[in-house]
Write a protein that holds these residues in place. Sequence first.
Motif, PDB file in Angstrom:
ATOM      1  N   ILE A 166       5.648  -8.403   5.836  1.00  0.00           N
ATOM      2  CA  ILE A 166       7.098  -8.529   5.769  1.00  0.00           C
ATOM      3  C   ILE A 166       7.507  -8.320   4.314  1.00  0.00           C
ATOM      4  CG2 ILE A 166       9.040 -10.108   6.085  1.00  0.00           C
ATOM      5  CD1 ILE A 166       7.317 -11.432   8.333  1.00  0.00           C
ATOM      6  N   ASP A 167       8.452  -7.413   4.089  1.00  0.00           N
ATOM      7  CA  ASP A 167       8.829  -7.018   2.727  1.00  0.00           C
ATOM      8  C   ASP A 167       9.161  -8.199   1.820  1.00  0.00           C
ATOM      9  OD1 ASP A 167       8.452  -4.408   3.462  1.00  0.00           O
ATOM     10  OD2 ASP A 167      10.554  -3.838   3.320  1.00  0.00           O
ATOM     11  N   ARG A 168       9.929  -9.136   2.305  1.00  0.00           N
ATOM     12  CA  ARG A 168      10.326 -10.274   1.462  1.00  0.00           C
ATOM     13  C   ARG A 168       9.100 -11.030   0.952  1.00  0.00           C
ATOM     14  NH1 ARG A 168      15.265 -12.712   1.715  1.00  0.00           N
ATOM     15  NH2 ARG A 168      14.404 -14.750   2.189  1.00  0.00           N
ATOM     16  N   LYS A 217       9.369  -4.337   7.070  1.00  0.00           N
ATOM     17  CA  LYS A 217       7.966  -4.535   6.723  1.00  0.00           C
ATOM     18  C   LYS A 217       7.368  -3.255   6.159  1.00  0.00           C
ATOM     19  CE  LYS A 217       6.920  -3.874  11.570  1.00  0.00           C
ATOM     20  NZ  LYS A 217       6.434  -4.422  12.797  1.00  0.00           N
ATOM     21  N   THR A 218       6.276  -3.431   5.422  1.00  0.00           N
ATOM     22  CA  THR A 218       5.573  -2.343   4.757  1.00  0.00           C
ATOM     23  C   THR A 218       4.119  -2.357   5.203  1.00  0.00           C
ATOM     24  OG1 THR A 218       7.020  -2.400   2.826  1.00  0.00           O
ATOM     25  CG2 THR A 218       4.812  -1.506   2.478  1.00  0.00           C
ATOM     26  N   PHE A 219       3.570  -1.163   5.423  1.00  0.00           N
ATOM     27  CA  PHE A 219       2.158  -1.045   5.770  1.00  0.00           C
ATOM     28  C   PHE A 219       1.356  -0.956   4.479  1.00  0.00           C
ATOM     29  CE2 PHE A 219      -1.620   1.351   7.278  1.00  0.00           C
ATOM     30  CZ  PHE A 219      -2.056   0.429   8.222  1.00  0.00           C
ATOM     31  N   ILE A 220       0.406  -1.843   4.327  1.00  0.00           N
ATOM     32  CA  ILE A 220      -0.455  -1.862   3.139  1.00  0.00           C
ATOM     33  C   ILE A 220      -1.754  -1.148   3.482  1.00  0.00           C
ATOM     34  CG2 ILE A 220      -1.677  -3.278   1.441  1.00  0.00           C
ATOM     35  CD1 ILE A 220       1.311  -3.678   1.288  1.00  0.00           C
ATOM     36  N   SER A 221      -2.037  -0.079   2.762  1.00  0.00           N
ATOM     37  CA  SER A 221      -3.261   0.678   2.937  1.00  0.00           C
ATOM     38  C   SER A 221      -3.711   1.180   1.575  1.00  0.00           C
ATOM     39  CB  SER A 221      -3.026   1.858   3.886  1.00  0.00           C
ATOM     40  OG  SER A 221      -4.226   2.577   4.066  1.00  0.00           O
ATOM     41  N   LEU A 222      -4.955   1.567   1.510  1.00  0.00           N
ATOM     42  CA  LEU A 222      -5.494   2.110   0.265  1.00  0.00           C
ATOM     43  C   LEU A 222      -5.800   3.592   0.390  1.00  0.00           C
ATOM     44  CD1 LEU A 222      -7.951  -0.806  -0.602  1.00  0.00           C
ATOM     45  CD2 LEU A 222      -5.556  -0.511  -1.297  1.00  0.00           C
ATOM     46  N   GLU A 223      -5.381   4.194   1.502  1.00  0.00           N
ATOM     47  CA  GLU A 223      -5.677   5.597   1.787  1.00  0.00           C
ATOM     48  C   GLU A 223      -4.433   6.306   2.293  1.00  0.00           C
ATOM     49  OE1 GLU A 223      -8.849   5.803   4.635  1.00  0.00           O
ATOM     50  OE2 GLU A 223      -9.988   4.231   3.635  1.00  0.00           O
ATOM     51  N   ASP A 224      -4.481   7.628   2.281  1.00  0.00           N
ATOM     52  CA  ASP A 224      -3.436   8.450   2.880  1.00  0.00           C
ATOM     53  C   ASP A 224      -3.847   8.828   4.293  1.00  0.00           C
ATOM     54  OD1 ASP A 224      -1.828   8.490   0.597  1.00  0.00           O
ATOM     55  OD2 ASP A 224      -2.897  10.211  -0.234  1.00  0.00           O
ATOM     56  N   GLY A 225      -2.887   9.164   5.121  1.00  0.00           N
ATOM     57  CA  GLY A 225      -3.169   9.644   6.470  1.00  0.00           C
ATOM     58  C   GLY A 225      -2.682   8.682   7.528  1.00  0.00           C
ATOM     59  N   THR A 276      -8.189  -1.693  11.224  1.00  0.00           N
ATOM     60  CA  THR A 276      -7.046  -1.416  12.090  1.00  0.00           C
ATOM     61  C   THR A 276      -6.082  -0.448  11.416  1.00  0.00           C
ATOM     62  OG1 THR A 276      -5.947  -3.389  11.234  1.00  0.00           O
ATOM     63  CG2 THR A 276      -7.138  -3.609  13.326  1.00  0.00           C
ATOM     64  N   THR A 277      -5.466   0.416  12.228  1.00  0.00           N
ATOM     65  CA  THR A 277      -4.477   1.371  11.724  1.00  0.00           C
ATOM     66  C   THR A 277      -3.075   0.783  11.910  1.00  0.00           C
ATOM     67  OG1 THR A 277      -4.252   2.487  13.849  1.00  0.00           O
ATOM     68  CG2 THR A 277      -5.979   3.302  12.347  1.00  0.00           C
ATOM     69  N   ALA A 278      -2.070   1.526  11.474  1.00  0.00           N
ATOM     70  CA  ALA A 278      -0.690   1.052  11.547  1.00  0.00           C
ATOM     71  C   ALA A 278      -0.272   0.708  12.972  1.00  0.00           C
ATOM     72  CB  ALA A 278       0.255   2.094  10.955  1.00  0.00           C
ATOM     73  N   GLU A 279      -0.782   1.437  13.946  1.00  0.00           N
ATOM     74  CA  GLU A 279      -0.410   1.189  15.340  1.00  0.00           C
ATOM     75  C   GLU A 279      -0.959  -0.111  15.885  1.00  0.00           C
ATOM     76  OE1 GLU A 279      -1.319   4.498  17.846  1.00  0.00           O
ATOM     77  OE2 GLU A 279      -0.186   5.888  16.601  1.00  0.00           O
ATOM     78  N   GLU A 280      -2.076  -0.586  15.339  1.00  0.00           N
ATOM     79  CA  GLU A 280      -2.730  -1.763  15.901  1.00  0.00           C
ATOM     80  C   GLU A 280      -2.867  -2.918  14.912  1.00  0.00           C
ATOM     81  OE1 GLU A 280      -6.167   0.397  17.060  1.00  0.00           O
ATOM     82  OE2 GLU A 280      -7.031   0.376  15.056  1.00  0.00           O
ATOM     83  N   ALA A 281      -2.380  -2.740  13.691  1.00  0.00           N
ATOM     84  CA  ALA A 281      -2.599  -3.720  12.631  1.00  0.00           C
ATOM     85  C   ALA A 281      -1.776  -4.980  12.839  1.00  0.00           C
ATOM     86  CB  ALA A 281      -2.252  -3.101  11.271  1.00  0.00           C
ATOM     87  N   ASP A 282      -2.305  -6.056  12.291  1.00  0.00           N
ATOM     88  CA  ASP A 282      -1.636  -7.347  12.321  1.00  0.00           C
ATOM     89  C   ASP A 282      -0.490  -7.386  11.313  1.00  0.00           C
ATOM     90  OD1 ASP A 282      -3.355  -8.408  14.240  1.00  0.00           O
ATOM     91  OD2 ASP A 282      -4.772  -9.124  12.717  1.00  0.00           O
ATOM     92  N   LEU A 283       0.414  -8.329  11.554  1.00  0.00           N
ATOM     93  CA  LEU A 283       1.490  -8.626  10.622  1.00  0.00           C
ATOM     94  C   LEU A 283       1.059  -9.817   9.791  1.00  0.00           C
ATOM     95  CD1 LEU A 283       4.422  -8.125   9.675  1.00  0.00           C
ATOM     96  CD2 LEU A 283       5.135  -9.764  11.440  1.00  0.00           C
ATOM     97  N   VAL A 284       1.208  -9.709   8.476  1.00  0.00           N
ATOM     98  CA  VAL A 284       0.862 -10.766   7.562  1.00  0.00           C
ATOM     99  C   VAL A 284       2.103 -11.104   6.749  1.00  0.00           C
ATOM    100  CG1 VAL A 284      -0.640 -11.399   5.618  1.00  0.00           C
ATOM    101  CG2 VAL A 284      -1.515  -9.926   7.435  1.00  0.00           C
ATOM    102  N   PRO A 285       2.454 -12.348   6.543  1.00  0.00           N
ATOM    103  CA  PRO A 285       1.801 -13.523   7.144  1.00  0.00           C
ATOM    104  C   PRO A 285       2.061 -13.574   8.636  1.00  0.00           C
ATOM    105  CG  PRO A 285       3.694 -14.204   5.827  1.00  0.00           C
ATOM    106  CD  PRO A 285       3.545 -12.719   5.655  1.00  0.00           C
ATOM    107  N   ARG A 286       1.085 -14.129   9.329  1.00  0.00           N
ATOM    108  CA  ARG A 286       1.185 -14.226  10.780  1.00  0.00           C
ATOM    109  C   ARG A 286       2.294 -15.203  11.157  1.00  0.00           C
ATOM    110  NH1 ARG A 286      -3.802 -13.424   9.346  1.00  0.00           N
ATOM    111  NH2 ARG A 286      -4.445 -15.552   8.992  1.00  0.00           N
ATOM    112  N   PRO A 287       3.108 -14.828  12.128  1.00  0.00           N
ATOM    113  CA  PRO A 287       4.157 -15.758  12.588  1.00  0.00           C
ATOM    114  C   PRO A 287       3.550 -17.040  13.109  1.00  0.00           C
ATOM    115  CG  PRO A 287       4.489 -13.567  13.498  1.00  0.00           C
ATOM    116  CD  PRO A 287       3.143 -13.565  12.844  1.00  0.00           C
ATOM    117  N   ILE A 288       4.215 -18.134  12.846  1.00  0.00           N
ATOM    118  CA  ILE A 288       3.696 -19.451  13.284  1.00  0.00           C
ATOM    119  C   ILE A 288       4.180 -19.740  14.688  1.00  0.00           C
ATOM    120  CG2 ILE A 288       3.741 -21.912  12.823  1.00  0.00           C
ATOM    121  CD1 ILE A 288       4.011 -21.205   9.881  1.00  0.00           C
TER     122      ILE A 288
END
Length: 154
Positions: free
Chosen positions: A21-23, A4-12, A142-154
Amino acid sequence: MARKTFISLEDGSDRPGFWVIDRFLEVYLRFLLQHLENSPEADSPSHAIREQWHLASTGYFGGFVPHGFEEAVGTPEGERLTLAAIHSLTAALKNAPEKLSKDVINLLWQDQYIVWDEDVETSGLVQISEALVALIEGRITTTAEEADLVPRPI
């Protein structure tokens, strides 16, 4: 375990964002670049965005897909183009079948770095669109430590 990849628009380390999920990100980007306003000019913002999304959707990157959203929305014109593409793709996905055939999805790549072995639920791709819009509009904190996974598992 899925990469998986973290999507953000900022550095830090405390930047807001969400995990994808990468796929799913790669297939999403492949569709998204098809909805981006086209320009024949090599120096246009849409050309640079399209090139980045195409590269990021190749399947070569495991664990960090270089989505380029931070650069894409880094200017008012880039943000306009990106949001227009997201809204266009989202509208198309909402009119698409509930599941997209794996056989058709596999036609999106000429090489074998990405091979889908199951159909893709359209709702998962819509979730990515919704999360991206929320991130661009500043509604995700939310930051990387607390962020949700998208798409959310069913």
